[in-house]
Scaffold this motif. Structure first.
Motif, PDB file in Angstrom:
ATOM      1  N   VAL A  72      73.320  40.933  54.518  1.00 28.41           N
ATOM      2  CA  VAL A  72      75.110  41.900  53.048  1.00 28.41           C
ATOM      3  C   VAL A  72      74.842  42.565  52.195  1.00 28.41           C
ATOM      4  N   CYS A  73      75.176  44.107  52.573  1.00 32.13           N
ATOM      5  CA  CYS A  73      75.467  44.780  51.820  1.00 32.13           C
ATOM      6  C   CYS A  73      76.712  45.205  50.838  1.00 32.13           C
ATOM      7  N   ALA A  74      76.690  45.776  49.668  1.00 29.46           N
ATOM      8  CA  ALA A  74      77.972  45.414  48.772  1.00 29.46           C
ATOM      9  C   ALA A  74      79.069  46.295  49.850  1.00 29.46           C
ATOM     10  N   GLY A  75      80.210  46.545  49.576  1.00 31.39           N
ATOM     11  CA  GLY A  75      80.853  46.735  50.264  1.00 31.39           C
ATOM     12  C   GLY A  75      81.658  46.065  51.056  1.00 31.39           C
ATOM     13  N   SER A  76      80.608  44.662  51.771  1.00 36.20           N
ATOM     14  CA  SER A  76      81.498  44.291  52.914  1.00 36.20           C
ATOM     15  C   SER A  76      82.472  43.088  52.408  1.00 36.20           C
ATOM     16  N   GLU A  77      83.350  42.246  53.134  1.00 34.70           N
ATOM     17  CA  GLU A  77      83.975  41.638  52.682  1.00 34.70           C
ATOM     18  C   GLU A  77      82.978  40.462  52.121  1.00 34.70           C
ATOM     19  N   LYS A  78      82.386  39.823  52.833  1.00 28.38           N
ATOM     20  CA  LYS A  78      80.972  38.463  52.845  1.00 28.38           C
ATOM     21  C   LYS A  78      80.188  38.739  51.266  1.00 28.38           C
ATOM     22  N   PHE A  79      80.262  39.915  50.989  1.00 27.82           N
ATOM     23  CA  PHE A  79      79.176  40.510  50.023  1.00 27.82           C
ATOM     24  C   PHE A  79      80.330  40.129  48.261  1.00 27.82           C
ATOM     25  N   TYR A  80      81.592  40.652  48.814  1.00 27.30           N
ATOM     26  CA  TYR A  80      81.915  40.615  47.721  1.00 27.30           C
ATOM     27  C   TYR A  80      83.177  38.800  47.365  1.00 27.30           C
ATOM     28  N   LYS A  81      83.281  38.299  48.472  1.00 23.50           N
ATOM     29  CA  LYS A  81      83.888  37.062  48.743  1.00 23.50           C
ATOM     30  C   LYS A  81      82.428  35.731  48.272  1.00 23.50           C
ATOM     31  N   MET A  82      81.381  36.309  48.224  1.00 23.16           N
ATOM     32  CA  MET A  82      80.259  35.475  47.902  1.00 23.16           C
ATOM     33  C   MET A  82      79.788  35.092  46.666  1.00 23.16           C
ATOM     34  N   CYS A  83      80.218  36.338  46.537  1.00 27.47           N
ATOM     35  CA  CYS A  83      79.693  37.199  44.372  1.00 27.47           C
ATOM     36  C   CYS A  83      81.265  36.858  43.414  1.00 27.47           C
ATOM     37  N   GLU A  84      82.275  36.369  44.401  1.00 26.73           N
ATOM     38  CA  GLU A  84      83.172  36.042  43.405  1.00 26.73           C
ATOM     39  C   GLU A  84      83.067  34.507  43.447  1.00 26.73           C
ATOM     40  N   SER A  85      82.720  34.022  44.516  1.00 31.77           N
ATOM     41  CA  SER A  85      82.948  32.247  45.219  1.00 31.77           C
ATOM     42  C   SER A  85      81.802  31.688  44.221  1.00 31.77           C
ATOM     43  N   ASN A  86      82.774  30.252  44.071  1.00 26.81           N
ATOM     44  CA  ASN A  86      82.171  29.921  43.217  1.00 26.81           C
ATOM     45  C   ASN A  86      80.549  28.520  42.740  1.00 26.81           C
ATOM     46  N   GLU A  87      80.725  28.781  44.708  1.00 29.71           N
ATOM     47  CA  GLU A  87      79.163  27.971  45.367  1.00 29.71           C
ATOM     48  C   GLU A  87      78.548  28.421  44.428  1.00 29.71           C
ATOM     49  N   LEU A  88      78.115  30.025  44.221  1.00 30.26           N
ATOM     50  CA  LEU A  88      76.798  30.911  43.921  1.00 30.26           C
ATOM     51  C   LEU A  88      76.769  30.714  42.310  1.00 30.26           C
ATOM     52  N   ASP A  89      77.822  30.757  41.592  1.00 29.63           N
ATOM     53  CA  ASP A  89      77.583  30.963  40.332  1.00 29.63           C
ATOM     54  C   ASP A  89      76.969  29.286  40.307  1.00 29.63           C
ATOM     55  N   MET A  90      78.127  27.846  40.823  1.00 30.86           N
ATOM     56  CA  MET A  90      77.623  26.459  40.550  1.00 30.86           C
ATOM     57  C   MET A  90      75.866  26.070  41.261  1.00 30.86           C
ATOM     58  N   THR A  91      75.846  26.524  42.061  1.00 30.11           N
ATOM     59  CA  THR A  91      73.996  26.415  42.874  1.00 30.11           C
ATOM     60  C   THR A  91      73.297  27.549  41.395  1.00 30.11           C
ATOM     61  N   PHE A  92      73.384  28.525  40.790  1.00 30.89           N
ATOM     62  CA  PHE A  92      72.734  28.906  40.359  1.00 30.89           C
ATOM     63  C   PHE A  92      72.312  28.085  39.037  1.00 30.89           C
ATOM     64  N   HIS A  93      73.161  27.067  38.434  1.00 32.85           N
ATOM     65  CA  HIS A  93      73.195  26.874  37.007  1.00 32.85           C
ATOM     66  C   HIS A  93      72.441  25.222  37.472  1.00 32.85           C
TER      67      HIS A  93
END
Length: 295
Positions: A208-229
């Motif tokens: 998944v590379c920058a510029g794709s829709e999935k990349f920005y959705k994942m970076c802005e999603s709550n799942e990534l931030d919540m899972t990291f913390h």
């Protein structure tokens, strides 16, 4: 005459009230002494270590379980990783295995904390009641030594768990850092490849590379931030469990030293009482012989 009767009645009532008040005061004093005695018998170092152990294990197990569930959601929604239809050891099977291990850790250390707390109560009672009816046995000393050895092994195990938990924290920190750099550096070609971490096989391209829709959705999603913390909290819980194991080792080692000294004191007191009894018997025998010789 009625006045004398009323005065006697009032005197009787006052005497009854004074007697009742004295009984209540003695009951309160007895309860207070009992509470102080009970509080004095609590092994506070073992209690603190048990609370710290339960807090660390609960934080590790709860946050780790939810973080693994969040990892499954991220892999399925953004990297399009699917579960293998055959019984093979893929990333989802490994996550399920780790979840079952977490269930076992939670139940095992719940029981182990209770055992260590009970051992602390018995060791404290053995030290405080040394000169009473309670005697320190060889079996009790062996149990204390066994707990020291087992706690040391568990401390090493929790050190390994802490090191293992730091790996997903490092992975998610890299993903979070790439997301931050992609938003700051425009036009940069930044990609996320799960093959770098051994999550998917080499022959499967799930980049998944920058510029794709999935990349920005994942970076802005709550799942990534919540899972990291959540992984950070799980790492903190594993560290708290390590500190609790070290605290237990300190407590158990101190109790072992106290029990060892108490056993030596017991032997000394037994030998001393035996010698005094022998001296008393010798003195009594000599007194009888002198009395017989005199008569």
């Amino acid at each position: 005459m009625p006045q004398d009767g009323d005065a006697a009645k009032n005197t009787f009532d006052r005497g009854s009230l004074n007697s009742l008040f004295c009984q209540q005061m003695s009951f309160c004093e007895g309860c207070l002494e009992c509470c102080i005695k009970c509080l004095g018998g609590i092994p506070y170092p073992s209690l603190i270590a048990t609370i710290l152990l339960y807090a660390g294990v609960a934080l590790f197990c709860g946050c780790g379980h939810e973080a693994l569930s969040g990892t499954v959601t991220i892999l399925q929604n953004y990297f399009e990783v699917v579960r293998s239809p055959v019984d093979s050891l893929d990333v989802f099977t490994m996550i399920d295995i780790i979840k079952y291990v977490i269930y076992g850790i939670a139940s095992a250390f719940f029981v182990y904390g209770i055992l260590l707390m009970v051992e602390g109560f018995f060791t404290s009672g053995a030290i405080k009641d040394l000169y009473g009816d309670f005697k320190i046995t060889t079996c009790g000393r062996c149990v204390s030594a066994w707990f020291i050895m087992l706690t040391y092994i568990f401390m090493l195990a929790w050190l390994g768990v802490t090191a293992f938990t730091s790996l997903p924290v490092f992975i998610y920190f890299n993903i979070w850092n790439i997301c931050q750099n992609a938003t700051v550096l425009e036009g940069a070609t930044l990609c996320l490849d799960p093959r770098q971490y051994g999550i998917v096989p080499i022959n499967e391209a799930k980049t998944v590379c920058a510029g794709s829709e999935k990349f920005y959705k994942m970076c802005e999603s709550n799942e990534l931030d919540m899972t990291f913390h959540l992984f950070i909290c799980a790492l903190a819980g594993a560290g708290a469990a390590v500190i609790a194991m070290i605290h237990y080792l300190m407590v158990l080692s101190a109790n072992w030293a106290y029990v060892k000294d108490a056993c030596r004191m017991q032997k000394y007191e037994d030998i001393k009482s035996k010698e005094e009894q022998e001296l008393h018997d010798i003195h009594s025998t000599r007194s009888k012989e002198r009395l017989n010789a005199y008569t």
